[in-house]
Design a protein around this motif. Sequence first.
Motif, PDB file in Angstrom:
ATOM      1  N   SER A  23      46.945  39.997  41.084  1.00 39.58           N
ATOM      2  CA  SER A  23      46.086  39.729  39.925  1.00 39.58           C
ATOM      3  C   SER A  23      44.612  39.948  40.272  1.00 39.58           C
ATOM      4  N   SER A  24      44.194  39.502  41.461  1.00 37.06           N
ATOM      5  CA  SER A  24      42.787  39.654  41.841  1.00 37.06           C
ATOM      6  C   SER A  24      42.396  41.129  41.920  1.00 37.06           C
ATOM      7  N   GLY A  25      43.306  41.954  42.428  1.00 40.67           N
ATOM      8  CA  GLY A  25      43.043  43.385  42.500  1.00 40.67           C
ATOM      9  C   GLY A  25      42.854  43.990  41.121  1.00 40.67           C
ATOM     10  N   HIS A  26      43.714  43.605  40.180  1.00 41.75           N
ATOM     11  CA  HIS A  26      43.610  44.149  38.827  1.00 41.75           C
ATOM     12  C   HIS A  26      42.355  43.644  38.113  1.00 41.75           C
ATOM     13  N   LEU A  27      41.986  42.384  38.347  1.00 43.10           N
ATOM     14  CA  LEU A  27      40.775  41.852  37.714  1.00 43.10           C
ATOM     15  C   LEU A  27      39.524  42.544  38.243  1.00 43.10           C
ATOM     16  N   LEU A  28      39.552  42.961  39.497  1.00 47.21           N
ATOM     17  CA  LEU A  28      38.418  43.694  40.064  1.00 47.21           C
ATOM     18  C   LEU A  28      38.416  45.157  39.625  1.00 47.21           C
ATOM     19  N   LEU A  29      39.608  45.725  39.436  1.00 43.82           N
ATOM     20  CA  LEU A  29      39.702  47.143  39.092  1.00 43.82           C
ATOM     21  C   LEU A  29      39.314  47.437  37.651  1.00 43.82           C
ATOM     22  N   LEU A  30      39.699  46.565  36.725  1.00 43.89           N
ATOM     23  CA  LEU A  30      39.465  46.861  35.312  1.00 43.89           C
ATOM     24  C   LEU A  30      37.987  47.139  35.008  1.00 43.89           C
ATOM     25  N   PRO A  31      37.040  46.314  35.489  1.00 41.29           N
ATOM     26  CA  PRO A  31      35.628  46.634  35.230  1.00 41.29           C
ATOM     27  C   PRO A  31      35.200  47.970  35.839  1.00 41.29           C
ATOM     28  N   GLN A  32      35.806  48.339  36.979  1.00 41.76           N
ATOM     29  CA  GLN A  32      35.454  49.610  37.606  1.00 41.76           C
ATOM     30  C   GLN A  32      35.945  50.788  36.774  1.00 41.76           C
ATOM     31  N   VAL A  33      37.149  50.677  36.246  1.00 42.97           N
ATOM     32  CA  VAL A  33      37.747  51.761  35.463  1.00 42.97           C
ATOM     33  C   VAL A  33      37.053  51.909  34.116  1.00 42.97           C
ATOM     34  N   THR A  34      36.672  50.785  33.507  1.00 41.91           N
ATOM     35  CA  THR A  34      36.087  50.809  32.159  1.00 41.91           C
ATOM     36  C   THR A  34      34.567  50.834  32.159  1.00 41.91           C
ATOM     37  N   SER A  35      33.956  50.724  33.341  1.00 40.66           N
ATOM     38  CA  SER A  35      32.491  50.639  33.475  1.00 40.66           C
ATOM     39  C   SER A  35      31.928  49.382  32.834  1.00 40.66           C
ATOM     40  N   TRP A  36      32.765  48.343  32.681  1.00 34.05           N
ATOM     41  CA  TRP A  36      32.278  47.053  32.199  1.00 34.05           C
ATOM     42  C   TRP A  36      31.577  46.319  33.330  1.00 34.05           C
ATOM     43  N   GLU A  37      30.711  45.421  32.959  1.00 32.84           N
ATOM     44  CA  GLU A  37      30.077  44.563  33.956  1.00 32.84           C
ATOM     45  C   GLU A  37      31.127  43.621  34.551  1.00 32.84           C
ATOM     46  N   ASP A  38      31.017  43.360  35.844  1.00 34.99           N
ATOM     47  CA  ASP A  38      31.934  42.411  36.490  1.00 34.99           C
ATOM     48  C   ASP A  38      31.898  41.086  35.737  1.00 34.99           C
ATOM     49  N   GLN A  39      33.069  40.574  35.407  1.00 38.77           N
ATOM     50  CA  GLN A  39      33.156  39.344  34.613  1.00 38.77           C
ATOM     51  C   GLN A  39      32.711  38.106  35.365  1.00 38.77           C
ATOM     52  N   GLY A  40      32.638  38.189  36.694  1.00 37.75           N
ATOM     53  CA  GLY A  40      32.154  37.078  37.498  1.00 37.75           C
ATOM     54  C   GLY A  40      33.229  36.077  37.874  1.00 37.75           C
ATOM     55  N   LEU A  41      32.915  35.266  38.862  1.00 35.83           N
ATOM     56  CA  LEU A  41      33.879  34.301  39.374  1.00 35.83           C
ATOM     57  C   LEU A  41      34.196  33.204  38.362  1.00 35.83           C
ATOM     58  N   GLY A  42      33.243  32.897  37.471  1.00 31.49           N
ATOM     59  CA  GLY A  42      33.480  31.854  36.490  1.00 31.49           C
ATOM     60  C   GLY A  42      34.627  32.195  35.556  1.00 31.49           C
ATOM     61  N   PHE A  43      34.644  33.420  35.040  1.00 33.41           N
ATOM     62  CA  PHE A  43      35.733  33.822  34.152  1.00 33.41           C
ATOM     63  C   PHE A  43      37.045  33.941  34.935  1.00 33.41           C
ATOM     64  N   ASP A  44      36.964  34.473  36.151  1.00 29.72           N
ATOM     65  CA  ASP A  44      38.167  34.533  36.988  1.00 29.72           C
ATOM     66  C   ASP A  44      38.753  33.135  37.174  1.00 29.72           C
ATOM     67  N   LEU A  45      37.893  32.148  37.354  1.00 30.89           N
ATOM     68  CA  LEU A  45      38.349  30.769  37.491  1.00 30.89           C
ATOM     69  C   LEU A  45      39.061  30.312  36.220  1.00 30.89           C
ATOM     70  N   ALA A  46      38.497  30.627  35.056  1.00 32.02           N
ATOM     71  CA  ALA A  46      39.078  30.185  33.786  1.00 32.02           C
ATOM     72  C   ALA A  46      40.492  30.728  33.605  1.00 32.02           C
ATOM     73  N   VAL A  47      40.695  32.019  33.886  1.00 31.24           N
ATOM     74  CA  VAL A  47      42.035  32.588  33.682  1.00 31.24           C
ATOM     75  C   VAL A  47      43.000  32.128  34.775  1.00 31.24           C
ATOM     76  N   HIS A  48      42.477  31.842  35.956  1.00 30.73           N
ATOM     77  CA  HIS A  48      43.347  31.287  37.000  1.00 30.73           C
ATOM     78  C   HIS A  48      43.783  29.859  36.649  1.00 30.73           C
ATOM     79  N   LEU A  49      42.899  29.099  36.036  1.00 27.12           N
ATOM     80  CA  LEU A  49      43.289  27.766  35.579  1.00 27.12           C
ATOM     81  C   LEU A  49      44.343  27.871  34.483  1.00 27.12           C
ATOM     82  N   GLY A  50      44.265  28.916  33.680  1.00 30.30           N
ATOM     83  CA  GLY A  50      45.285  29.144  32.670  1.00 30.30           C
ATOM     84  C   GLY A  50      46.651  29.388  33.284  1.00 30.30           C
ATOM     85  N   THR A  51      46.702  30.239  34.304  1.00 25.65           N
ATOM     86  CA  THR A  51      47.991  30.503  34.950  1.00 25.65           C
ATOM     87  C   THR A  51      48.462  29.298  35.754  1.00 25.65           C
TER      88      THR A  51
END
Length: 269
Positions: A23-51
Amino acid sequence: MTLLHVVLLAVLQGITEFLPISSSGHLLLLPQVTSWEDQGLGFDLAVHLGTLAAVVAYFRRDLVRLARDWLASLVARAPRGDSRLAWAVLIGTIPVGLAGLAFKELIETALREPRVAVMTITATTIGFGVLLGAADWFAPQRRGDGTIRIRDALFVGCAQAIALIPGTSRSGITMTAGRMLGLRRDAAARFSFLLAIPVTVLAAGLTLLDLARAGAAVPWGNFLLGGVLSAGVAFVCIHYFLKWINQWGMMPFVIYRLVLGAVLVAWLW
């Protein structure tokens, strides 16, 4: 972050957290593929708390039984019911906890730098995908999760610490280690999912502390939506993965990892 950004990342986290594809690999890759800004550790934390909420909800009865038997074993000073499995989960968490504290800064800074992240994910996606396939193909299937001993828990725990490297896949490497020890596929998966609970709690606690110290503004709406979506998707994924894993084996995920790795190699070079 746009609504589309939030939804795609949350669904991606829910699908990939408990499948052996990182999951961490995919969360890091998506911004690179789409040229989106990195969502940051805060959002990563939110979705990890969801899982985390999803795995706790799915194994709620097991967790109550494990806690009860663990407490009973402390009182009796002898194994009781599923207390051995409860101890295995706790012991298996120690290596990744120590490694996370030791390499926290490296993980959160250097390994999130775009090109380093993509190169690391490419190597780990392919390398640990091959290892997963070999372990699943050649290892015997004879042990249930009730047979896990202290040395087994430490072995799987040390493997879990390697998953701090992006692209490794925490579930993938722990299932690989479990299969190498002769655990059945469903037993290796179940132990991996149970190990996710204390690890996610510890990681979430550290990240929350960092966010509180930084005093940054928190987009609560995005975080809440991401957490709820990732929880729902993850719950469904856990159910069907455990239902079908003995029939499917790990090969579909190995093939996916190798194809993704090949695409990343072509993209990089």
